[in-house]
Write an enzyme that holds these catalytic residues in place. Structure first.
Site, short mmCIF file in Angstrom:
data_model
loop_
_atom_site.label_atom_id
_atom_site.label_comp_id
_atom_site.label_asym_id
_atom_site.label_seq_id
_atom_site.Cartn_x
_atom_site.Cartn_y
_atom_site.Cartn_z
N TYR A 10 -20.93 -3.91 58.17
CA TYR A 10 -21.61 -2.68 58.61
C TYR A 10 -21.48 -1.57 57.57
CZ TYR A 10 -22.32 1.62 61.23
OH TYR A 10 -22.75 2.86 61.63
N VAL A 11 -20.23 -1.29 57.15
CA VAL A 11 -20.00 -0.17 56.22
C VAL A 11 -20.66 -0.43 54.87
CG1 VAL A 11 -18.19 1.08 54.95
CG2 VAL A 11 -17.88 0.54 57.37
N ASP A 30 -20.42 -10.18 48.41
CA ASP A 30 -19.77 -10.62 49.65
C ASP A 30 -19.45 -12.11 49.49
OD1 ASP A 30 -19.83 -9.18 52.73
OD2 ASP A 30 -19.35 -11.33 52.60
N LYS A 35 -25.10 -13.50 54.50
CA LYS A 35 -25.40 -12.07 54.38
C LYS A 35 -26.14 -11.78 53.08
CE LYS A 35 -21.92 -10.12 57.33
NZ LYS A 35 -20.55 -9.79 57.50
N LYS A 208 -8.10 8.87 58.65
CA LYS A 208 -8.98 7.88 59.29
C LYS A 208 -8.38 7.43 60.63
CE LYS A 208 -12.23 4.96 59.76
NZ LYS A 208 -13.42 5.50 60.38
N ASN A 212 -9.71 8.39 64.60
CA ASN A 212 -9.99 7.37 65.61
C ASN A 212 -9.06 7.50 66.82
OD1 ASN A 212 -12.15 6.32 64.29
ND2 ASN A 212 -11.03 4.68 63.27
N HIS A 215 -10.25 10.34 68.93
CA HIS A 215 -11.42 9.96 69.72
C HIS A 215 -11.00 9.13 70.94
CE1 HIS A 215 -13.78 10.31 65.68
NE2 HIS A 215 -13.34 11.45 66.14
N GLY A 263 5.47 24.72 76.41
CA GLY A 263 6.36 25.17 77.48
C GLY A 263 5.66 26.28 78.24
N CYS A 266 2.96 27.78 82.75
CA CYS A 266 1.86 27.01 83.36
C CYS A 266 1.84 25.53 83.02
CB CYS A 266 0.51 27.61 82.95
SG CYS A 266 0.22 29.20 83.71
N1 NAD Z 1 -17.52 -0.07 61.31
C1 NAD Z 1 -17.32 1.24 61.17
O1 NAD Z 1 -17.94 2.12 61.79
C2 NAD Z 1 -16.32 1.72 60.16
C3 NAD Z 1 -16.30 3.06 59.81
C4 NAD Z 1 -15.43 3.49 58.83
C5 NAD Z 1 -14.57 2.59 58.23
N2 NAD Z 1 -14.57 1.29 58.62
C6 NAD Z 1 -13.68 0.37 57.92
O2 NAD Z 1 -14.43 -0.22 56.86
C7 NAD Z 1 -14.01 -1.56 56.66
C8 NAD Z 1 -15.18 -2.49 56.81
O3 NAD Z 1 -15.69 -2.38 58.13
P1 NAD Z 1 -16.96 -3.24 58.58
O4 NAD Z 1 -17.18 -2.87 60.00
O5 NAD Z 1 -18.07 -3.09 57.60
O6 NAD Z 1 -16.32 -4.73 58.46
P2 NAD Z 1 -17.06 -6.13 58.58
O7 NAD Z 1 -16.03 -7.10 59.04
O8 NAD Z 1 -18.35 -5.97 59.31
O9 NAD Z 1 -17.45 -6.49 57.07
C9 NAD Z 1 -16.51 -6.87 56.09
C10 NAD Z 1 -17.25 -7.71 55.06
O10 NAD Z 1 -16.36 -7.99 53.98
C11 NAD Z 1 -16.65 -9.29 53.51
N3 NAD Z 1 -15.54 -9.79 52.66
C12 NAD Z 1 -14.33 -10.27 53.05
N4 NAD Z 1 -13.61 -10.61 51.96
C13 NAD Z 1 -14.36 -10.34 50.87
C14 NAD Z 1 -14.17 -10.48 49.46
N5 NAD Z 1 -13.02 -10.95 48.96
N6 NAD Z 1 -15.16 -10.10 48.63
C15 NAD Z 1 -16.32 -9.59 49.13
N7 NAD Z 1 -16.57 -9.45 50.46
C16 NAD Z 1 -15.60 -9.81 51.31
C17 NAD Z 1 -16.91 -10.09 54.79
O11 NAD Z 1 -17.60 -11.29 54.54
C18 NAD Z 1 -17.75 -9.07 55.59
O12 NAD Z 1 -19.12 -9.21 55.32
C19 NAD Z 1 -12.88 -1.79 57.68
O13 NAD Z 1 -11.65 -1.52 57.06
C20 NAD Z 1 -13.17 -0.77 58.77
O14 NAD Z 1 -11.99 -0.45 59.48
C21 NAD Z 1 -15.44 0.83 59.55
#
Ligand code: NAD
Length: 315
Positions: A10-11, A30, A35, A208, A212, A215, A263, A266
């Site tokens: 996602y990120v 990746d 993907k 970070k 979270n 939230h 403290g 209230c």
């Molecule tokens: N999802 C969110 O909203 C969000 C927001 C901020 C931060 N984060 C943080 O960002 C990070 C990624 O989150 P995400 O949701 O995108 O994770 P995700 O699991 O969706 O994606 C991680 C990707 O990394 C790839 N990967 C693993 N090992 C690898 C390597 N050696 N080389 C290249 N690619 C590799 C995986 O195949 C996968 O596609 C996490 O640490 C998460 O906590 C997430």
């Protein structure tokens, strides 16, 4: 800028689309072939809600994908690390993907003479960058931090590359990175309509988690309030709506500065009464119930610190 992105979940995929949109040349890496194939075909690995920009960027030719880490490093000046850091069964952070990647990136940097900036977008336990990842990068590359800059833009969820509120750049060496890596982050995100803050790496890592956790706390507070409201035959939506109207004490920075325990006449009394009428109606409020014990622990710690100071003085 020439940018490589490691991890196209996602990120990483949103970052790839947004940075290509902003005119940068982006190489995505990746280990998941499926993907890469989707992005190479101009399609998105994300759900519909997030993915529309992706395909367009790929077709524009500013984004490409590869599995070749060294090639991606050689052809970029800055890398965004976005690999997953999921929970291990015991609740700790599983950093195995991050550690493996840091080793691979380090050994790729050995072949590069130009400076390279590494930006960790993944969530990392405080201390991980300085104590674990930077040494791995230095060991693998045979270079000293300085020719490698490590930064961490915490507090920038991927969706905020589109709708930003806070950009926080953390740099491993504040003096150097303000003029090198720090400037690169400004160049990347400087046009976004939000404040840019430089902090320590450790603070950025912690922010970070803090965001979270905050939230989660807010959601739990609203839900516990709803449970007790229902038991008291009160409309929880009306209550929370009115609570949120107060921008001075409720929805504001008030009470969010670390300091001494609460403290006064209230807060302890009304919390005790809330717990009592909740219990009388068999409503469980574990979060509210934890507040007084937590406050007590804070007072005990303060007393211990004062006593330690006093015994230090007498010694
Ligand atoms: N999802 C969110 O909203 C969000 C927001 C901020 C931060 N984060 C943080 O960002 C990070 C990624 O989150 P995400 O949701 O995108 O994770 P995700 O699991 O969706 O994606 C991680 C990707 O990394 C790839 N990967 C693993 N090992 C690898 C390597 N050696 N080389 C290249 N690619 C590799 C995986 O195949 C996968 O596609 C996490 O640490 C998460 O906590 C997430």
């Amino acid at each position: 800028m020439d940018i490589s992105i490691f991890g196209l979940g996602y990120v990483g995929a949103v970052s790839l689309a947004c940075l290509a949109r902003d005119g940068h040349h982006v190489v995505g890496v990746d280990i998941d072939r499926a993907k890469l194939d989707l992005i190479a075909a101009g399609r998105t690995p994300l759900s519909r809600r997030h993915g529309q920009a992706d395909a367009g960027r790929r077709r524009s030719g500013r984004a490409e994908v590869t599995t070749d880490i060294r090639d991606a490093i050689m052809r970029s000046e800055l890398s965004l690390i976005c690999v997953g850091t999921p929970s291990a069964p015991n609740g700790s952070q599983d950093q195995s993907a991050m550690l493996r990647l840091a080793e691979d990136v380090g050994s790729s940097l050995k072949y590069k003479s130009a400076p390279h900036t590494i930006v960790f977008r993944s969530t990392l336990v405080p201390g991980t960058v300085e104590d674990v990842l930077l040494p791995l990068l230095e060991q693998g590359s045979g270079k000293r931090a300085g020719s490698i800059s490590c930064l961490l833009p915490a507090g920038v969820p991927a969706r905020r590359l589109v709708d930003p509120r806070l950009r926080q750049a953390a740099v491993h060496d504040r003096r150097r990175a303000r003029s090198s890596g720090g400037d690169k982050l400004r160049a990347l995100f400087g046009h976004l309509p939000c404040e840019f803050r430089v902090t320590s790496i450790r603070a950025a890592e912690m922010v970070k988690y803090c965001c979270n956790n905050f939230h989660a706390l807010k959601i739990t507070f609203a839900n516990e309030t709803a449970r007790i409201c229902e038991a008291m035959d009160v409309d929880p939506f009306e209550v929370m709506d009115l609570v949120c109207q107060d921008r001075q004490l409720n929805i504001s920075p008030a009470y969010l500065k670390p300091g001494f325990a609460f403290g006064g006449s209230c807060l302890p009394k009304d919390l005790r009464a809330t717990m009592h009428f909740a219990k009388a109606r068999d409503v469980e409020l574990p979060m509210h119930g934890a507040l007084l014990p937590s406050n007590r622990a804070h007072i005990d710690l303060a007393i211990a610190k004062v006593m330690a100071t006093a015994s230090g003085e007498s010694a």
